[in-house]
Write a protein that holds these residues in place. Structure first.
Motif, PDB file in Angstrom:
ATOM      1  N   PHE A 379       0.857  -1.185   0.000  1.00 31.78           N
ATOM      2  CA  PHE A 379       0.000   0.000   0.000  1.00 31.78           C
ATOM      3  C   PHE A 379       0.892   1.234   0.000  1.00 31.78           C
ATOM      4  O   PHE A 379       1.777   1.374   0.849  1.00 31.78           O
ATOM      5  N   ILE A 380       0.659   2.122  -0.965  1.00 28.53           N
ATOM      6  CA  ILE A 380       1.389   3.389  -1.029  1.00 28.53           C
ATOM      7  C   ILE A 380       0.385   4.520  -0.864  1.00 28.53           C
ATOM      8  O   ILE A 380      -0.545   4.646  -1.681  1.00 28.53           O
ATOM      9  N   ALA A 394       7.747   6.159 -10.885  1.00 29.77           N
ATOM     10  CA  ALA A 394       6.653   5.270 -10.514  1.00 29.77           C
ATOM     11  C   ALA A 394       6.592   5.214  -8.986  1.00 29.77           C
ATOM     12  O   ALA A 394       7.632   5.265  -8.314  1.00 29.77           O
ATOM     13  N   PRO A 395       5.398   5.136  -8.395  1.00 32.63           N
ATOM     14  CA  PRO A 395       5.296   5.134  -6.925  1.00 32.63           C
ATOM     15  C   PRO A 395       6.120   4.032  -6.259  1.00 32.63           C
ATOM     16  O   PRO A 395       6.742   4.258  -5.215  1.00 32.63           O
ATOM     17  N   GLY A 414       7.939  -3.174  -8.612  1.00 33.85           N
ATOM     18  CA  GLY A 414       7.071  -4.031  -9.408  1.00 33.85           C
ATOM     19  C   GLY A 414       6.773  -3.512 -10.798  1.00 33.85           C
ATOM     20  O   GLY A 414       6.446  -4.296 -11.691  1.00 33.85           O
ATOM     21  N   ASN A 415       6.892  -2.187 -11.004  1.00 34.01           N
ATOM     22  CA  ASN A 415       6.562  -1.655 -12.326  1.00 34.01           C
ATOM     23  C   ASN A 415       7.513  -2.177 -13.402  1.00 34.01           C
ATOM     24  O   ASN A 415       7.192  -2.145 -14.584  1.00 34.01           O
ATOM     25  N   GLY A 422      -2.861   0.690 -10.670  1.00 34.50           N
ATOM     26  CA  GLY A 422      -3.327   1.024  -9.329  1.00 34.50           C
ATOM     27  C   GLY A 422      -2.799   0.107  -8.244  1.00 34.50           C
ATOM     28  O   GLY A 422      -3.108   0.305  -7.064  1.00 34.50           O
ATOM     29  N   THR A 423      -2.021  -0.922  -8.626  1.00 37.00           N
ATOM     30  CA  THR A 423      -1.387  -1.781  -7.622  1.00 37.00           C
ATOM     31  C   THR A 423       0.121  -1.561  -7.670  1.00 37.00           C
ATOM     32  O   THR A 423       0.672  -1.184  -8.705  1.00 37.00           O
ATOM     33  N   TYR A 424       0.769  -1.795  -6.535  1.00 37.76           N
ATOM     34  CA  TYR A 424       2.215  -1.570  -6.431  1.00 37.76           C
ATOM     35  C   TYR A 424       2.845  -2.754  -5.718  1.00 37.76           C
ATOM     36  O   TYR A 424       2.274  -3.318  -4.776  1.00 37.76           O
ATOM     37  N   HIS A 425       4.031  -3.132  -6.183  1.00 37.11           N
ATOM     38  CA  HIS A 425       4.724  -4.303  -5.658  1.00 37.11           C
ATOM     39  C   HIS A 425       6.223  -4.048  -5.623  1.00 37.11           C
ATOM     40  O   HIS A 425       6.715  -3.048  -6.162  1.00 37.11           O
TER      41      HIS A 425
END
Length: 478
Positions: A379-380, A394-395, A414-415, A422-425
């Motif tokens: 979660f960012i 990228a976030p 993750g990008n 909308g998801t981040y890893h």
């Protein structure tokens, strides 16, 4: 670009006083660089091949000497320094075919279909070069999983092919959803000609092990749509969940019957770099190619001959993996002990990683069923996303850069692998020693809580991992 940015930060940290004592490189699956010890028998055979004078030494066991002598007899001038045939040393190809037959419980393998490669990457690139053609709407489309190993997107870009993404189901332990595959195919047909379907099993970066039913559905789909299947199986020895099992695409294809087995074009890949040996530097690997048209097969051999041959030392290392000590041989006990030690340690670290990451509010990690990586969702907070956008980052890149600068932990955002919008890893390897991995995970936990506090007005409630289905029953790690 992403990895270069991270490495530039690593370099910039050198010589500057930091709030940590070392950089922990959890960004790459390089087992020996992370402290894993070599398998003794493999190194003995390769050493004997490189320096045959050691054959007279009593320090080397007879079974290692026999294998080395056999390999050298098939080398020009009985020297590892000579070129081999472009397809590889003949006796090694024969041993690989025997290994595949044994692995697949009697499914026949023809050594004429075996090609030694410079790691699995060389084989993957060679097959893609062979298959990509056309212009405009007839240009070859290559279907790849998202998240994916960046070799695939880079190769597709280099060859000018069309990348067709199909998304793995994160809520179901990164399983492959056949409806998603079909939809991606139909959408892509409007602007290209889908010809290739790539599968990574066990998964990188996602760590899932696909079920037999899933593989059957994929192969049926490939049969219906006349797709060439590329099965990346370099992690076939890396299965940690007791409820999961590695199923080779070839074996499943055989069990589906002659109509499938004699018609679906399939290339499957293996490597010395992963598994329990982790011998990345030898650059050894092979591919088995089934049902390729003889004229196309001739072109493949021409293509491979341009690079003359794979490293012969890597071929020797690959031979040991497919022809390990037998139960009646002197090296069997030590070999078995070392192999089990590596794989048991990886299984322990897979469980440890999942457990600690899932104890952190704002982190959700599926079970690491196989391979060498965890790919947790993070979660960012919106404020952090806004800051990343203002920096043209990228976030999850912002997150990983701050993690590196504040803790010395190097992971990959993750990008770089692809993820749903909308998801981040991030991807992290489970290769560090158990002691160092625990330190890494505890420092990561502390950093994440600080990151949330820095960018959030309030901390999100603890997320829970979705129930995942293994090959047979509920996941054993939950």
């Amino acid at each position: 670009m992403m990895l270069m940015m991270i490495m530039c930060v690593c370099v910039s940290l050198q010589g500057v006083k930091q709030p940590f004592t070392e950089v922990i490189k959890a960004n790459i699956g390089d087992a020996h660089a992370m402290g894993q010890q070599p398998i003794t028998f493999l190194r003995q055979v390769v050493a004997l091949c490189c320096f045959p004078e050691l054959m007279d030494s009593p320090s080397f066991p007879d079974d290692a000497k026999r294998r080395a002598k056999r390999i050298l007899q098939d080398c020009g001038g009985q020297s590892l320094g000579s070129y081999s045939a472009s397809q590889g040393v003949e006796c090694i190809r024969q041993d690989i075919a025997d290994y595949i037959t044994h692995r697949d419980q009697g499914v026949p393998s023809d050594w004429n279909n075996i090609y030694l490669t410079t790691g699995a990457s060389d084989g993957i690139m060679s097959i893609l070069k062979l298959l990509v053609s056309g212009e405009g709407s007839s240009r070859t489309g290559v279907m790849i999983p998202i998240p994916q190993y960046p070799l695939y997107s880079a190769a597709i870009s280099e060859l000018g092919a069309v990348q067709i993404n199909y998304y793995l189901d994160e809520a179901n332990c990164w399983a492959l959803d056949i409806e998603e595959l079909q939809q991606a195919y139909l959408t892509a047909k409007q602007h290209c000609q889908p010809r290739v379907l790539c599968i990574i099993n066990p998964g990188n970066p996602t760590g899932q092990v696909q079920s037999k039913k899933c593989i059957e559905e994929v192969l049926h789909f490939a049969y219906e749509e006349n797709l060439f299947v590329m099965a990346d199986e370099v992690y076939q020895d890396n299965v940690y969940s007791s409820k999961c099992q590695f199923h080779s695409f070839k074996k499943v294809l055989y069990e589906m019957g002659p109509e499938y087995f004699n018609n679906v074009e399939l290339a499957s890949f293996h490597s010395t770099s992963k598994g329990y040996t982790g011998e990345c530097g030898f650059r050894g690997g092979y591919m088995e190619v089934l049902n390729m048209d003889p004229q196309v097969k001739a072109q493949l051999l021409k293509l491979l001959s341009v690079r003359l041959c794979p490293p012969v030392s890597g071929q020797a290392a690959m031979n040991v993996i497919v022809n390990p000590p037998r139960e009646d041989e002197p090296s069997y006990a030590q070999f078995t002990k070392e192999k089990s030690s590596v794989l048991d340690a990886l299984a322990h670290k897979a469980r440890l990683t999942e457990q600690i990451l899932n104890s952190v509010p704002g982190i959700k990690c599926n079970p690491v069923q196989g391979a060498m990586y965890a790919f947790p969702q993070i979660f960012i907070p919106p404020r952090a996303i806004q800051e990343a956008q203002s920096l043209s980052l990228a976030p999850d890149m912002l997150y990983c850069l701050q993690l590196l600068e504040e803790t010395g932990i190097c992971v990959v955002p993750g990008n770089g692998f692809g993820q749903r919008e909308g998801t981040y890893h991030f991807r992290m390897t489970i290769l560090p020693s158990p002691e160092k991995l625990k330190v890494l995970l505890e420092k990561l936990k502390e950093f994440h809580l600080t990151f949330l506090e820095k960018y959030s007005q309030q901390e999100p409630s603890k997320t829970t991992t979705a129930k995942c289905q293994s090959n047979q029953t509920d996941d054993p790690f939950t």
